[in-house]
Design a protein around this motif. Structure first.
Motif: not given
Length: 176
Positions: A35-54
């Motif tokens: 999984i990749a997400s933005y904002p990328a920091s794990y400290k930021e809970a309010d994500k704008s986008v998430r990508v689930i991929y293999s």
């Protein structure tokens, strides 16, 4: 008394049973999910986008054989990659409504086409149907000195999504 008899019989049957059944688990996937997400920091809970991929591996093969130029590619391995926008976004200059989309690409030499498709739960690109396309967005392709064995997706601090494999890097600007 009848309940005691049944309980004793069941206990005796369990003790005398020589066959045990166990759950069989599959081994590790050769193209594990990530999984990749933005904002990328794990400290930021309010994500704008998430990508689930293999994450397929090169394993001595060429990127051109695994993701041929001019053909729709699932953008990873196994199930089609899914991208979830938690907020309305501008992707490569195109307005995209919040929601979840299958993410496909068409590799090219200097530019890849990124496809957001409304048909979810697809295995690979085998059942890809362009009728479900929400947007086709050009993305800049470049090369890098570092070779990536595993297909990878990451977000830069400005929201740009970067896909990398081998020495190829594909950049897609995203803003919210």
């Amino acid at each position: 008394m009848k309940n005691l008899f049944l309980l004793t019989f069941f206990a005796f049957a369990m003790v005398c049973s020589t066959e045990a059944t166990a759950q069989k688990f599959s081994g590790l996937d050769k193209s594990p999910m990530d999984i990749a997400s933005y904002p990328a920091s794990y400290k930021e809970a309010d994500k704008s986008v998430r990508v689930i991929y293999s994450r397929p591996q090169l394993k001595g093969r060429s990127l051109e054989d695994l993701a041929p130029e001019g053909k729709v590619w699932r953008t990873g391995a196994n199930e089609a990659t899914e991208v979830t926008f938690y907020k309305d976004a501008t992707v490569g200059g195109k307005s995209i409504k919040a929601g979840t989309y299958a993410l496909f690409t068409i590799p090219g030499e200097n530019e890849w086409t990124v496809i957001l498709n409304s048909n979810l739960n697809q295995w690979g690109a085998y059942s890809y149907d362009s009728e479900g396309d929400v947007a086709r967005i050009p993305a800049t392709a470049s090369t890098d000195d570092e070779e990536l064995e595993a297909f990878s997706i990451a977000f830069e601090d400005d929201g740009k999504m970067v896909m990398g494999w081998s020495t190829t890097r594909v950049s897609l600007p995203i803003s919210f």
